[in-house]
Each structure stands twice: as C-alpha cells, then as structure tokens.
Design an enzyme around this catalytic site. Structure first.
Site, mmCIF file in Angstrom:
data_model
loop_
_atom_site.group_PDB
_atom_site.id
_atom_site.type_symbol
_atom_site.label_atom_id
_atom_site.label_comp_id
_atom_site.label_asym_id
_atom_site.label_seq_id
_atom_site.Cartn_x
_atom_site.Cartn_y
_atom_site.Cartn_z
ATOM 1 N N ARG A 1 11.411 3.754 3.158
ATOM 2 C CA ARG A 1 11.113 2.985 4.367
ATOM 3 C C ARG A 1 12.586 2.156 4.787
ATOM 4 N NH1 ARG A 1 5.957 -1.171 4.293
ATOM 5 N NH2 ARG A 1 5.344 0.836 5.003
ATOM 6 N N ARG B 1 0.902 -1.356 -0.190
ATOM 7 C CA ARG B 1 0.238 0.057 0.017
ATOM 8 C C ARG B 1 0.857 1.168 0.001
ATOM 9 N NH1 ARG B 1 -2.825 -4.117 1.744
ATOM 10 N NH2 ARG B 1 -1.012 -4.715 2.521
ATOM 11 N N THR B 2 1.821 1.269 0.789
ATOM 12 C CA THR B 2 2.243 2.721 0.866
ATOM 13 C C THR B 2 3.148 2.865 -0.268
ATOM 14 O OG1 THR B 2 2.810 2.082 3.213
ATOM 15 C CG2 THR B 2 4.227 3.934 2.181
ATOM 16 N N LYS C 1 26.237 -3.187 -1.349
ATOM 17 C CA LYS C 1 27.662 -3.144 -1.355
ATOM 18 C C LYS C 1 28.156 -2.361 -0.107
ATOM 19 C CE LYS C 1 27.316 -2.390 -6.353
ATOM 20 N NZ LYS C 1 27.598 -1.408 -7.326
ATOM 21 N N HIS D 1 5.436 5.720 11.359
ATOM 22 C CA HIS D 1 4.971 5.700 9.798
ATOM 23 C C HIS D 1 4.072 6.961 9.992
ATOM 24 C CE1 HIS D 1 3.677 4.085 6.373
ATOM 25 N NE2 HIS D 1 3.212 2.825 6.603
#
Ligand code: NCD
Length: 300
Positions: A100, A49-50, A79, A128
């Site tokens: 995120r 969703r986000t 890396k 969030h």
C-alpha cells in the site's frame, strides 16, 4: 506471473473463479497449500483490515509473512530509497508482495521491476482491487447476483480509491445502474464518469441521498478521506454530510445491503450495525476468504 494492480485488468471470468474458490476454501480449508511460501507486506499508509486480513489469509494457507506496517518511516524509504529498489530487494526474500502506498501508480511502478507477483493494497486515490473483489463477493453472496443490480455509492468519490476500483469491477457485469451521491466538491471527475459510462455502466449523479436510498439494491457508503485534504478547513466543510442513521436505513428496501469498506468515522451511526441491511462486518469476514483465494491464485 500475475500481478493484481487495477480492477480493470481482472476479467469477469477470473472474478467468478475467485468467488468459487473463496466458497470452497470456506468449506474445505487448505492449511498446507502455501507451506514454505513467504508473503511480504509493505504498507506506506495505515491499514487495519487489509494488512491483517492478508496476514490471516497467508497463515490459514500454511504460508508465512514478513511485514513492514509503517514502511514510510521504518523501511529504507525513510533514507531516500526508491520504491523500485525496495521492491527489487524484497523480491530476494519473498514469493509475493502486497503493498500500500500513498502515491497513485506506485504498485504499477513496483510491478515493472518485480520478479514476484505484486498485489496493490491501495495506491493513493487510485485503486484498491482486492477491496473490490471482497465488495463484489459480498454482493454476490448476500444478494445472489451482480448482474442487474442498482447501487448507490455515497461520500468522497473524488478521493476514495475503493470507489474507482469498485466501479471498474462493476463494469464487468451486465446492466448495473449506479447512482453517485456526493457534495459538488467531492464528485468523481467528469472524465472518470465518462470512462465508466464507456465501460458499460449506467451512471446518474446527485447530491441527494434521502431521495435515492429507498430505491436501490445496494448502498455503498464511504468515508471522507481526511488524509487527502491539504487544507483541514476544506475537510471540515464535508464532515457529517451524509450520515446514515437508523431513520435513514428504515427507508431502504428490507433486502437491500448497506456496505462500507471501513474504517468508518461518523458516516454510519453505530446503532445501524444491528439492522439486517448492515453488511459491512460481513465484508470484513469475507475479505479473508477472498484474499485466501487471491493468494492461492497467484502464489500456488
Ligand atoms: C479503504 C482504503 O484504504 O482505501 N480501507 C480499506 O482498505 N478497507 C477505505 C478508507 O480508508 O476509507
């Protein structure tokens, strides 16, 4: 320049302005507002969703998106590049960054070096904030007001970032009473509870969902956050602990709302989706409007 890192930092006035803008954008789309603007999305943890709602939101405003949906493996983080260097690089390409990350505080570290607005789309178990904005917008739209509400928040309160984020958001409103329902081992840490009480919330704690579900305006169900458990046997202990089914929803007030940030695993039975209280797919829909309002705010 405005970053969106923590719900604590968004004022009530700003939230209300965003909700008004979300309503306006629904009625009067602005398909060219962000023409020529580029949003970068960097997701070091899974999302449906986000990420897609931010993609949808920028396209609906006429902008473009460059994206790493699995930045942990497919960006130079794999890396050994630091988050600061990744962000300094992305600033050369994009007008804003939505990210995120699995580490608490990652978005805030990113904001320290970023020359473009950072939107925190989840940092570990911490925050969030755009989920909070859409949760509050859903309450406002479906329940008319946030002041004076009673809300039962259920599930993995220790690990759920949407829970802490939402509590900060609710603390901006008046006379909100919260009942936290969780098993002993998944409670919100004591210091956090005290901080929210200090911020103006009335908070009760219990492990009894059946006894509380009938006497509240909002039930906010959450998933047991499997990925946060180092020991799967510990996770298994909590599976199915607060399953909301049709029989349980029948105890809720007729005009109460059942919310969930999603994804759901088994904590709401699919049959519940048909009931009038079920509002979690409305949250999904409203999420696009709210994120459009957020992008308008920080990118235009
Ligand atoms: C939430 C999250 O990522 O914190 N999902 C979402 O963004 N809607 C909730 C969860 O994963 O349980």
């Amino acid at each position: 320049m405005r970053h969106i890192i923590h719900s604590k930092d968004i004022t009530r006035q700003e939230m209300e302005a965003l909700f008004t803008d979300a309503n306006k954008l629904e009625k009067n789309p602005m398909p060219n507002l962000l023409q020529g603007k580029i949003l970068a999305s960097l997701f070091f943890e899974p999302s449906t969703r986000t990420r897609f709602s931010f993609e949808c939101a920028i396209y609906r405003l006429g902008g473009s998106i460059i994206t790493a949906e699995n930045a942990k493996e497919f960006s130079s983080a794999a890396k050994g590049e630091s988050i600061e260097d990744t962000i300094s690089t992305m600033c050369a390409y994009a007008d804003a960054i939505v990210m995120r990350h699995y580490q608490e505080g990652a978005a805030s570290s990113a904001a320290k070096v970023s020359t473009v607005p950072i939107i925190n789309a989840g940092d570990g178990i911490s925050q969030h904030p755009t989920q909070t904005l859409l949760d509050l917008y859903t309450i406002k739209r479906e329940h008319n007001q946030i002041d004076g509400i009673s809300i039962v928040i259920v599930g993995d309160l220790r690990n759920g970032r949407t829970v802490k984020s939402l509590l900060w958001g609710l603390s901006k409103f008046n006379d909100v009473s919260v009942t936290l329902v969780s098993p002993e081992g998944l409670r919100l840490p004591k210091e956090a509870v005290n901080e929210f009480i200090g911020a103006g919330l009335e908070i009760k704690e219990t492990d009894d969902l059946i006894g509380t579900i009938g006497d509240t305006d909002i039930v906010y169900q959450t998933r047991i956050q499997k990925e946060r458990f180092p020991d799967m046997a510990e996770y298994e202990k909590y599976v199915g602990c607060y399953r909301i089914d049709v029989a349980l929803v029948s105890k809720m007030r007729k005009n109460a709302l059942l919310l969930h940030p999603l994804p759901r695993v088994d904590e709401i039975a699919p049959e519940v989706d048909e009931l009038p209280q079920a509002a979690y797919f409305k949250q999904v829909k409203y999420g696009v409007l709210v994120r459009m309002a957020v992008l308008k705010w920080i990118m235009s």
